[in-house]
Structure formats: structure tokens, C-alpha cells
Design a protein around this motif. Structure first.
Motif, PDB file in Angstrom:
ATOM      1  N   ALA A   6       0.866  -1.101   0.090  1.00  0.00           N
ATOM      2  CA  ALA A   6      -0.029  -0.128   0.211  1.00  0.00           C
ATOM      3  C   ALA A   6       0.951   1.199   0.076  1.00  0.00           C
ATOM      4  O   ALA A   6       0.512   2.381  -0.417  1.00  0.00           O
ATOM      5  CB  ALA A   6      -0.988   0.093   1.132  1.00  0.00           C
ATOM      6  N   ARG A  50      -1.798   4.569  13.103  1.00  0.00           N
ATOM      7  CA  ARG A  50      -2.979   4.804  12.476  1.00  0.00           C
ATOM      8  C   ARG A  50      -3.998   3.473  12.944  1.00  0.00           C
ATOM      9  O   ARG A  50      -3.326   2.465  13.260  1.00  0.00           O
ATOM     10  CB  ARG A  50      -2.964   4.593  10.977  1.00  0.00           C
ATOM     11  CG  ARG A  50      -2.336   5.923  10.352  1.00  0.00           C
ATOM     12  CD  ARG A  50      -3.367   7.227  10.429  1.00  0.00           C
ATOM     13  NE  ARG A  50      -2.480   8.282  10.059  1.00  0.00           N
ATOM     14  CZ  ARG A  50      -3.115   9.751  10.292  1.00  0.00           C
ATOM     15  NH1 ARG A  50      -4.229   9.636  10.638  1.00  0.00           N
ATOM     16  NH2 ARG A  50      -2.465  10.671   9.926  1.00  0.00           N
ATOM     17  N   HIS A  52      -5.510   1.069  12.007  1.00  0.00           N
ATOM     18  CA  HIS A  52      -5.826  -0.174  11.338  1.00  0.00           C
ATOM     19  C   HIS A  52      -4.059  -0.506  10.780  1.00  0.00           C
ATOM     20  O   HIS A  52      -3.984  -1.426   9.793  1.00  0.00           O
ATOM     21  CB  HIS A  52      -6.498  -0.033  10.117  1.00  0.00           C
ATOM     22  CG  HIS A  52      -7.900  -0.085  10.105  1.00  0.00           C
ATOM     23  ND1 HIS A  52      -8.800  -0.772  11.325  1.00  0.00           N
ATOM     24  CD2 HIS A  52      -8.761   0.966  10.125  1.00  0.00           C
ATOM     25  CE1 HIS A  52      -9.797  -0.383  11.526  1.00  0.00           C
ATOM     26  NE2 HIS A  52      -9.957   0.745  10.920  1.00  0.00           N
ATOM     27  N   ILE A  53      -3.194  -0.062  11.416  1.00  0.00           N
ATOM     28  CA  ILE A  53      -1.716  -0.381  10.864  1.00  0.00           C
ATOM     29  C   ILE A  53      -0.978  -0.866  12.251  1.00  0.00           C
ATOM     30  O   ILE A  53      -1.365  -0.463  13.373  1.00  0.00           O
ATOM     31  CB  ILE A  53      -1.036   0.742  10.336  1.00  0.00           C
ATOM     32  CG1 ILE A  53      -1.464   1.266   9.176  1.00  0.00           C
ATOM     33  CG2 ILE A  53       0.424   0.577  10.296  1.00  0.00           C
ATOM     34  CD1 ILE A  53      -0.822   2.179   8.513  1.00  0.00           C
ATOM     35  N   LEU A  79      -0.675  -3.958   7.464  1.00  0.00           N
ATOM     36  CA  LEU A  79      -1.746  -3.414   7.214  1.00  0.00           C
ATOM     37  C   LEU A  79      -2.529  -4.760   8.063  1.00  0.00           C
ATOM     38  O   LEU A  79      -2.664  -5.809   7.912  1.00  0.00           O
ATOM     39  CB  LEU A  79      -2.213  -3.536   5.934  1.00  0.00           C
ATOM     40  CG  LEU A  79      -1.529  -2.691   4.962  1.00  0.00           C
ATOM     41  CD1 LEU A  79      -2.318  -2.607   3.719  1.00  0.00           C
ATOM     42  CD2 LEU A  79      -1.295  -1.150   5.342  1.00  0.00           C
ATOM     43  N   ALA A  80      -3.246  -4.218   9.045  1.00  0.00           N
ATOM     44  CA  ALA A  80      -4.260  -4.956   9.942  1.00  0.00           C
ATOM     45  C   ALA A  80      -5.395  -5.685   8.940  1.00  0.00           C
ATOM     46  O   ALA A  80      -5.771  -5.190   7.744  1.00  0.00           O
ATOM     47  CB  ALA A  80      -5.062  -4.229  11.000  1.00  0.00           C
ATOM     48  N   SER A  82      -8.321  -5.311   8.650  1.00  0.00           N
ATOM     49  CA  SER A  82      -9.576  -4.307   8.833  1.00  0.00           C
ATOM     50  C   SER A  82      -9.291  -3.170   8.114  1.00  0.00           C
ATOM     51  O   SER A  82      -8.160  -3.081   7.544  1.00  0.00           O
ATOM     52  CB  SER A  82      -9.779  -3.974  10.273  1.00  0.00           C
ATOM     53  OG  SER A  82      -8.500  -3.468  10.660  1.00  0.00           O
ATOM     54  N   GLY A  83     -10.065  -2.256   8.000  1.00  0.00           N
ATOM     55  CA  GLY A  83      -9.814  -1.084   7.428  1.00  0.00           C
ATOM     56  C   GLY A  83     -10.114  -0.831   5.883  1.00  0.00           C
ATOM     57  O   GLY A  83     -10.038   0.237   5.302  1.00  0.00           O
ATOM     58  N   GLY A  84     -10.374  -2.027   5.313  1.00  0.00           N
ATOM     59  CA  GLY A  84     -10.541  -1.896   3.839  1.00  0.00           C
ATOM     60  C   GLY A  84     -11.922  -1.350   3.388  1.00  0.00           C
ATOM     61  O   GLY A  84     -12.192  -0.768   2.414  1.00  0.00           O
TER      62      GLY A  84
ATOM     63  N   LYS B  26     -14.364   4.236  -3.014  1.00  0.00           N
ATOM     64  CA  LYS B  26     -13.175   3.626  -3.691  1.00  0.00           C
ATOM     65  C   LYS B  26     -12.403   4.266  -4.805  1.00  0.00           C
ATOM     66  O   LYS B  26     -11.864   3.544  -5.703  1.00  0.00           O
ATOM     67  CB  LYS B  26     -13.605   2.357  -4.290  1.00  0.00           C
ATOM     68  CG  LYS B  26     -14.298   1.137  -3.175  1.00  0.00           C
ATOM     69  CD  LYS B  26     -13.106   0.606  -2.266  1.00  0.00           C
ATOM     70  CE  LYS B  26     -14.003  -0.205  -1.192  1.00  0.00           C
ATOM     71  NZ  LYS B  26     -12.647  -1.059  -0.329  1.00  0.00           N
ATOM     72  N   GLY B  72      -8.370   2.732   3.667  1.00  0.00           N
ATOM     73  CA  GLY B  72      -8.939   2.354   4.893  1.00  0.00           C
ATOM     74  C   GLY B  72      -7.684   2.044   5.845  1.00  0.00           C
ATOM     75  O   GLY B  72      -8.098   2.071   6.957  1.00  0.00           O
ATOM     76  N   HIS B  73      -6.409   1.936   5.534  1.00  0.00           N
ATOM     77  CA  HIS B  73      -5.472   1.690   6.402  1.00  0.00           C
ATOM     78  C   HIS B  73      -4.613   2.999   6.637  1.00  0.00           C
ATOM     79  O   HIS B  73      -4.189   3.241   7.910  1.00  0.00           O
ATOM     80  CB  HIS B  73      -4.459   0.632   5.924  1.00  0.00           C
ATOM     81  CG  HIS B  73      -5.117  -0.576   5.992  1.00  0.00           C
ATOM     82  ND1 HIS B  73      -5.747  -0.842   5.019  1.00  0.00           N
ATOM     83  CD2 HIS B  73      -5.210  -1.670   6.793  1.00  0.00           C
ATOM     84  CE1 HIS B  73      -6.254  -2.382   5.033  1.00  0.00           C
ATOM     85  NE2 HIS B  73      -5.819  -2.830   6.365  1.00  0.00           N
TER      86      HIS B  73
END
Lengths: 84, 389
Positions: A6, A50, A52-53, A79-80, A82-84, B26, B72-73
């Protein structure tokens, strides 16, 4: 430091980055000097991770940037699930 | 109001092709029309996978775009393009709160929600509104951002905004940043929650401007703590404000200083709850809203599954239902607060994006509607390139 896909826009796909640092926070600052802006995508303005990290240092999950790291430490920014 | 050297004139009537800038859960999209506004196609896809709350072209500088994004992250940032979206660069200092003043909660920016180009006298000036509620200003075209201390560090900010329980489902936010075209120092903002606030000194001091607004989620009758969903300023009369609030549709003539619930004149079976509101570029009495179901548990869908825009041409004294072309039944979508826009043409083009990933347009002032794009992600914002109210 091992960085997730990412962050390829910052790393150019070089997901392993070698930095010199005494603490995890030093490492993040060194990374940010090399790739301006990357730290704020990982940490907020209070230097908290953050939501979700997650970060592991030598296999131990860490959220405290003041933790000391050895010269050979392996740091994984992940990246966890989650968070998407 | 003190006059600037800038002589306020509403923008001239536009013509030719229209480009819609769409922010979504998105990614961002550019949708282009032909010159007659009959055929449309998705012409650009940007930042796929990013949550894009707002993408805006600077009306003062063609092809200069700002885009508020996060994933999201990954944390929030702002990208800019100086060539119409061919290349993008990231802000070197995106909006971030300063350490909190003593006694105030420390906020951290979850996302930048709203972007407003600054006054025409102030090239390079932009404002950003964030979640949680924060106001930021750039003086260099979006490269670096600084907190507007007069608001973000105001000793009453926590009181005004009501804490975490008063946020919207996507988080509490500052939005509807309006710059008076006659005076760059004169600003309005909306905070959900918090209410409408006004500054006469470029953001150094602020006063609530909520008199007349209902607040049926609070037992008290306060000057603050309201929930404006969206606010806009009439280009032909910057003292005419329109507001779609959690508790109805309002108009205000600034010299009166009191919101008038003109949504009471909408059909009772429809109600006057919704998110977005836009005002006609040539007629301060003409505004468009998209009602949603605000009954019971607040489905926030088109009432009865029958989407419709409502338009007034007499400052809210009466409203006309505009649903020709929309689905007649079973369409349970809604239109978020940044998802209505006009193109400044004559006849006026009106556009909306919905929670089902569709963009709808009318090129006859709302009389009939056509689907412009489908199958996009959940839409968060729609702007027309070069037009910003």
C-alpha cells in the motif's frame, strides 16, 4: 524496515528499506526524510499508530515509538485485517 | 460588510462540455459529456481503492485540482494536479491538528472531508474541513496546510461540537466552508455536530449562527450544537444562505440573522430531511434538495423507495417534485451532502450522485432526469469542473 504494498507510491516498490535509528520513532523519521509524507500515512499527528496499522520489531508487536531498536532489528509495518 | 477590491459578479453562463468530478468510497472519477450534454462517459479513474471524500477544480485556475484522500489503512492526505489530472503530487504538509490548547481535547485528523477554493483575490488560498471538526487553510495551492487557530483552538470548541456521541455515522465533520465573494475575511462553516458559525476576520474569531434552527435531538434550546448537513450561498446574493439541516430545510437572509424553516412547506408525507442543498447560480430564490426518509430509525433512503428532487423558485414558499426519469419504485438510495452540483449552463444542468454508485443528471433545470453513470462505488461527492458554489 519492511513496508506494505500500500506504500509502493512512496517506496517505488522497494519494500525493504535500511535506516539507521536508535528508536522506532527515529526509524520512522529517517524513513520520512527519505520519502516525505510516508510517516503521516502510518502515524497521526500525536505519533500514534493509525487505527488499522500494526508494527512488529523483531517479531514483537510494538506501538510505542520510543522503544529502542538494535542495529540489526527487523521492523515490519503491516496492514491489519481491517480497514478496507 | 467591507468591500474588497474584487467586484463581485456572479459567474457568466457556461456552455459546452461538462466534466463531473466524482469522489467515492473507492476512488475518484471524471465523467465527461459531449457539447450537448447528451452522452456521458467515465473519462478518468484516479486513486482507485482510496476513500475520496472530495475532488474539486479551482475555478480561478483551469486544470488545477485538489483531491482529499485516505485509504482504509493509511492516513489522510491531499493530492493536487496542475495538469487536469495527468500527474498528481501529495501535500508536503497535509491538514493535521496542532497540540491541543489546555483544557481542549486533542484531535487527530481522520479524513479531510471538504475542500473550498479561497477568494478570487487570494490565488493559492484553499480551505479544508476535516473529520473530526477542524478548519485548515493553505496559502500555496494545497502544498502545505495550517490549522485555523481561531476555530480549532477556540476554548468553546468542545462545547460547541458535543463530543464523540454527536458525530455522524462517518464521523463528526466540518463542511460547507463558504467564502463571501465580496470580502475574503467573511467566512461561514457548518459543523456536524456544532452548527453554523460565522467569522468576519478570516477565521480569527467565530460566532454561532443558528437562531431559528430546530434541534429535536437535544432537550435544550442552545445557540450551538446543531446539525447542519449542508449549507450554500446564493451567487447572485451572498447574503442569502440555504441550509439542509438534520432538522429541516432553511433559508436565511443574513441581515435578519435567523433561519426560516422553509421545509415546512414541503409535503408532509415526504418531510424535509436530507443531506444536500444547492442554489441556482442566477436565482437566489431557487434551490434544490433531495429528501430522504428521516422517520423512525432514520433509514436515510429515498422516501418510499421513490427518489425525487424538490425545487423551490420562491424562497421555499412552495416546492415542486421533480422525479421524471428516476425509478418509480424500489430505489432505496440516498444522496449525501456533497453529492449535488450544477453546471452553470442555461438551461441549468443539475447532477447528483447516490449511495448506489449512480450519477444522475438533468439538463433542463430538474424537469427530467437521466442516468449518467452506473456501477461506481458508493458516491461521496459530485462537483462540476470549474464550478464551485
Amino acid at each position: 524496515m519492511h513496508l506494505p504494498a500500500a506504500l509502493d507510491d512512496y517506496t517505488g516498490g522497494q519494500r525493504r528499506q535500511d535506516v539507521s535509528a536508535v528508536t522506532l520513532g527515529d526509524g520512522m523519521r529517517a524513513l520520512n526524510r527519505r520519502m516525505p509524507g510516508i510517516a503521516f500515512r502510518i502515524l497521526d499527528e500525536t505519533d500514534s499508530l493509525r487505527e488499522h496499522i500494526r508494527i512488529w520489531v523483531d517479531g514483537q508487536e510494538q506501538a510505542d515509538l520510543s522503544v529502542k531498536v538494535s542495529p540489526e532489528a527487523e521492523v515490519h509495518v503491516m496492514l491489519a485485517l481491517s480497514g478496507g | 460588510m467591507a468591500q474588497s477590491k474584487y467586484k463581485h459578479r456572479p459567474a457568466p453562463t457556461r456552455k459546452g462540455t461538462v466534466q463531473l468530478l466524482v469522489g467515492s468510497r473507492k476512488g475518484a472519477f471524471r465523467i465527461k459529456s459531449d457539447a450537448a450534454r447528451k452522452t456521458w462517459k467515465v473519462a478518468s479513474t484516479w486513486f482507485l481503492g482510496n476513500v475520496v471524500h472530495h475532488i474539486v477544480e479551482d475555478p480561478r485556475r483551469k486544470n488545477y485540482l485538489l483531491c482529499a484522500a485516505r485509504t482504509g489503512h493509511l492516513g489522510p492526505t491531499i493530492f493536487r494536479s496542475e495538469d487536469g489530472g495527468k500527474n498528481w503530487k501529495e501535500a508536503s504538509k497535509p491538514p493535521a491538528f496542532a497540540p491541543a490548547s489546555e483544557g481542549l481535547l486533542q484531535r487527530t485528523v481522520n479524513h479531510t472531508f471538504w475542500l473550498t477554493p479561497g477568494h478570487p483575490d487570494e490565488m493559492g488560498c484553499w480551505y479544508a474541513g476535516t473529520s473530526p471538526q477542524g478548519l485548515f487553510r493553505s496559502r500555496d495551492g494545497g502544498r502545505t496546510w495550517k490549522p485555523v487557530k481561531g476555530l480549532n483552538s477556540h476554548p468553546d470548541l468542545d462545547l460547541w461540537t458535543g463530543g464523540e456521541k454527536d458525530g455522524t455515522p462517518d464521523g463528526p465533520k466540518l463542511h460547507s466552508i463558504l467564502v463571501d465573494p465580496r470580502d475574503a475575511r467573511h467566512l461561514y462553516v457548518g459543523m456536524s455536530g456544532g452548527g453554523v458559525f460565522e467569522s468576519l476576520d478570516t477565521g480569527r474569531s467565530w460566532k454561532p449562527l443558528n437562531q431559528g434552527c430546530s434541534m429535536d435531538f437535544s432537550p435544550g434550546d442552545l445557540d450551538y450544537g446543531h446539525d447542519p448537513h449542508c449549507m450554500c450561498m446564493a451567487p447572485t446574493d451572498p447574503d442569502r444562505l440555504w441550509q439542509q439541516n438534520h432538522c429541516g430545510v432553511y433559508a436565511m437572509d443574513r441581515e435578519e440573522g435567523k433561519w426560516d424553516r422553509v421545509g415546512d412547506n414541503m409535503p408532509k408525507k415526504i418531510g424535509d430531511i436530507g443531506f444536500g442543498v444547492i442554489v441556482h447560480p442566477k436565482d437566489a430564490d431557487c434551490a434544490f434538495v433531495f429528501p430522504m426518509d428521516g422517520s423512525g430509525v432514520w433509514p436515510r433512503t429515498s422516501p418510499n423507495g421513490e427518489p425525487a428532487v424538490y425545487r423551490t423558485t420562491d424562497r421555499g414558499a412552495s416546492w415542486k417534485r421533480l422525479d421524471k426519469g428516476f425509478p418509480k419504485q424500489d430505489a432505496y438510495w440516498s444522496v449525501k451532502r456533497q453529492c449535488m452540483a450544477h453546471d452553470g449552463h442555461d438551461p441549468l444542468g443539475v447532477y447528483l450522485g447516490n449511495t448506489g454508485g449512480e450519477v444522475w443528471g438533468s439538463v433542463n433545470g430538474g424537469r427530467s432526469w437521466r442516468n449518467v453513470a452506473s456501477h461506481l462505488p458508493h458516491i461521496y461527492s459530485v462537483e462540476v469542473s470549474g464550478v464551485h458554489p
